[in-house]
Design a protein around this motif. Structure first.
Motif, PDB file in Angstrom:
ATOM      1  N   LEU A 185       0.828  -1.209   0.000  1.00 30.05           N
ATOM      2  CA  LEU A 185       0.000   0.000   0.000  1.00 30.05           C
ATOM      3  C   LEU A 185       0.866   1.265   0.000  1.00 30.05           C
ATOM      4  O   LEU A 185       0.558   2.227  -0.716  1.00 30.05           O
ATOM      5  CB  LEU A 185      -0.953  -0.002   1.194  1.00 30.05           C
ATOM      6  CG  LEU A 185      -2.098  -1.009   1.115  1.00 30.05           C
ATOM      7  CD1 LEU A 185      -2.858  -1.058   2.429  1.00 30.05           C
ATOM      8  CD2 LEU A 185      -3.035  -0.683  -0.043  1.00 30.05           C
ATOM      9  N   ARG A 186       1.926   1.261   0.774  1.00 26.34           N
ATOM     10  CA  ARG A 186       2.827   2.425   0.777  1.00 26.34           C
ATOM     11  C   ARG A 186       3.437   2.644  -0.609  1.00 26.34           C
ATOM     12  O   ARG A 186       3.601   3.778  -1.057  1.00 26.34           O
ATOM     13  CB  ARG A 186       3.925   2.258   1.813  1.00 26.34           C
ATOM     14  CG  ARG A 186       3.560   2.862   3.147  1.00 26.34           C
ATOM     15  CD  ARG A 186       4.769   3.170   4.000  1.00 26.34           C
ATOM     16  NE  ARG A 186       5.721   2.086   4.028  1.00 26.34           N
ATOM     17  CZ  ARG A 186       5.974   1.315   5.065  1.00 26.34           C
ATOM     18  NH1 ARG A 186       5.348   1.522   6.194  1.00 26.34           N
ATOM     19  NH2 ARG A 186       6.859   0.352   4.987  1.00 26.34           N
ATOM     20  N   SER A 187       3.746   1.538  -1.301  1.00 30.16           N
ATOM     21  CA  SER A 187       4.366   1.668  -2.622  1.00 30.16           C
ATOM     22  C   SER A 187       3.426   2.272  -3.664  1.00 30.16           C
ATOM     23  O   SER A 187       3.884   2.755  -4.697  1.00 30.16           O
ATOM     24  CB  SER A 187       4.890   0.305  -3.107  1.00 30.16           C
ATOM     25  OG  SER A 187       3.831  -0.520  -3.553  1.00 30.16           O
ATOM     26  N   VAL A 188       2.125   2.237  -3.399  1.00 29.02           N
ATOM     27  CA  VAL A 188       1.170   2.834  -4.333  1.00 29.02           C
ATOM     28  C   VAL A 188       0.551   4.120  -3.773  1.00 29.02           C
ATOM     29  O   VAL A 188      -0.512   4.544  -4.201  1.00 29.02           O
ATOM     30  CB  VAL A 188       0.067   1.834  -4.777  1.00 29.02           C
ATOM     31  CG1 VAL A 188       0.675   0.700  -5.579  1.00 29.02           C
ATOM     32  CG2 VAL A 188      -0.733   1.319  -3.603  1.00 29.02           C
ATOM     33  N   GLY A 189       1.238   4.718  -2.787  1.00 31.17           N
ATOM     34  CA  GLY A 189       0.850   6.051  -2.350  1.00 31.17           C
ATOM     35  C   GLY A 189      -0.021   6.156  -1.123  1.00 31.17           C
ATOM     36  O   GLY A 189      -0.514   7.252  -0.818  1.00 31.17           O
ATOM     37  N   PHE A 190      -0.221   5.083  -0.381  1.00 36.12           N
ATOM     38  CA  PHE A 190      -1.015   5.149   0.841  1.00 36.12           C
ATOM     39  C   PHE A 190      -0.135   5.567   2.015  1.00 36.12           C
ATOM     40  O   PHE A 190       1.022   5.148   2.125  1.00 36.12           O
ATOM     41  CB  PHE A 190      -1.653   3.794   1.172  1.00 36.12           C
ATOM     42  CG  PHE A 190      -2.935   3.531   0.455  1.00 36.12           C
ATOM     43  CD1 PHE A 190      -4.162   3.784   1.060  1.00 36.12           C
ATOM     44  CD2 PHE A 190      -2.926   3.013  -0.828  1.00 36.12           C
ATOM     45  CE1 PHE A 190      -5.339   3.534   0.393  1.00 36.12           C
ATOM     46  CE2 PHE A 190      -4.105   2.757  -1.507  1.00 36.12           C
ATOM     47  CZ  PHE A 190      -5.322   3.019  -0.896  1.00 36.12           C
ATOM     48  N   GLU A 191      -0.699   6.358   2.879  1.00 42.79           N
ATOM     49  CA  GLU A 191      -0.104   6.637   4.182  1.00 42.79           C
ATOM     50  C   GLU A 191      -0.690   5.608   5.145  1.00 42.79           C
ATOM     51  O   GLU A 191      -1.892   5.333   5.103  1.00 42.79           O
ATOM     52  CB  GLU A 191      -0.484   8.051   4.625  1.00 42.79           C
ATOM     53  CG  GLU A 191      -0.058   8.407   6.024  1.00 42.79           C
ATOM     54  CD  GLU A 191      -0.627   9.751   6.474  1.00 42.79           C
ATOM     55  OE1 GLU A 191      -0.608   9.985   7.687  1.00 42.79           O
ATOM     56  OE2 GLU A 191      -1.109  10.521   5.635  1.00 42.79           O
ATOM     57  N   LEU A 192       0.123   5.024   6.007  1.00 42.44           N
ATOM     58  CA  LEU A 192      -0.356   4.039   6.965  1.00 42.44           C
ATOM     59  C   LEU A 192      -0.484   4.656   8.350  1.00 42.44           C
ATOM     60  O   LEU A 192       0.426   5.374   8.796  1.00 42.44           O
ATOM     61  CB  LEU A 192       0.584   2.833   7.034  1.00 42.44           C
ATOM     62  CG  LEU A 192       0.281   1.685   6.071  1.00 42.44           C
ATOM     63  CD1 LEU A 192       0.352   2.109   4.633  1.00 42.44           C
ATOM     64  CD2 LEU A 192       1.169   0.514   6.355  1.00 42.44           C
ATOM     65  N   VAL A 193      -1.599   4.404   9.010  1.00 42.25           N
ATOM     66  CA  VAL A 193      -1.786   4.853  10.383  1.00 42.25           C
ATOM     67  C   VAL A 193      -0.687   4.224  11.231  1.00 42.25           C
ATOM     68  O   VAL A 193      -0.451   3.020  11.163  1.00 42.25           O
ATOM     69  CB  VAL A 193      -3.183   4.452  10.914  1.00 42.25           C
ATOM     70  CG1 VAL A 193      -3.309   4.766  12.393  1.00 42.25           C
ATOM     71  CG2 VAL A 193      -4.279   5.142  10.113  1.00 42.25           C
ATOM     72  N   GLY A 194       0.021   5.045  11.978  1.00 44.38           N
ATOM     73  CA  GLY A 194       1.129   4.562  12.786  1.00 44.38           C
ATOM     74  C   GLY A 194       2.401   4.361  12.001  1.00 44.38           C
ATOM     75  O   GLY A 194       3.395   3.883  12.541  1.00 44.38           O
ATOM     76  N   GLY A 195       2.392   4.661  10.697  1.00 44.88           N
ATOM     77  CA  GLY A 195       3.575   4.565   9.864  1.00 44.88           C
ATOM     78  C   GLY A 195       3.881   3.187   9.322  1.00 44.88           C
ATOM     79  O   GLY A 195       4.756   3.041   8.477  1.00 44.88           O
ATOM     80  N   ASP A 196       3.192   2.170   9.795  1.00 41.15           N
ATOM     81  CA  ASP A 196       3.471   0.799   9.373  1.00 41.15           C
ATOM     82  C   ASP A 196       2.261  -0.066   9.726  1.00 41.15           C
ATOM     83  O   ASP A 196       1.321   0.404  10.350  1.00 41.15           O
ATOM     84  CB  ASP A 196       4.712   0.279  10.109  1.00 41.15           C
ATOM     85  CG  ASP A 196       5.483  -0.747   9.299  1.00 41.15           C
ATOM     86  OD1 ASP A 196       4.928  -1.288   8.326  1.00 41.15           O
ATOM     87  OD2 ASP A 196       6.648  -1.009   9.643  1.00 41.15           O
TER      88      ASP A 196
END
Length: 159
Positions: A44-55
């Motif tokens: 998800l991060r690789s396609v532009g999502f920000e993750l809650v808690g960073g991971d």
């Protein structure tokens, strides 16, 4: 000459809450959810999502689960896409779906309200945030880990 490169499409703010519960204390542990959540988080991060808690959030107890859901709800305000991913134990009781924190140990049906996460809570928070698109992915084990404890009102897996 114009050069075209691959990458995330411009979709505005994308926010995801990724949870993987493997290390249960009172029911059988699960081998895959933590690893699956880590991989989903990276993807998800690789396609532009920000993750809650960073991971990816791993092995959450009830209090930790409540905290990340609240953070997700607050950060989701004004997002274009909201995504919730859960891997771990899940059960259905009385027509409602529950996600199982790692410390859950219900001995009677009434304990479920206090020890588990009602999926409707997550759905309601996502709805209130008014993101343009909300996605929910549940990778829940479809057995009832509490079946031998008198919690027979539960159904196998989620509905």
């Amino acid at each position: 000459m114009t050069r075209v490169t691959g990458g995330p499409a411009n979709a505005g703010k994308r926010l995801a809450l990724v949870v993987g519960n493997s290390s249960y204390r009172f029911v059988p542990q699960l081998a895959n959810p933590a690893n699956d959540a880590k991989l989903i988080g990276l993807t998800l991060r690789s396609v532009g999502f920000e993750l809650v808690g960073g991971d990816a959030q791993l092995d959450l107890d009830k209090a930790g689960f409540d905290q990340v859901i609240q953070a997700f709800s607050a950060q989701l305000q004004g997002a274009d896409i909201g995504l919730f991913y859960y891997a771990g134990h899940g059960i259905q009781v009385g027509g409602s779906n529950y996600l199982v924190p790692v410390g859950a140990n219900p001995v009677r049906e009434a304990d479920i309200d206090f020890q588990m996460i009602d999926l409707n809570l997550v759905l309601h928070q996502m709805q209130l945030a008014n993101a343009h698109l909300n996605l929910v992915i549940l990778d829940a084990c479809r057995n009832n880990p509490f079946g031998g404890r008198g919690l027979r009102a539960t159904s196998a897996g989620l509905a």
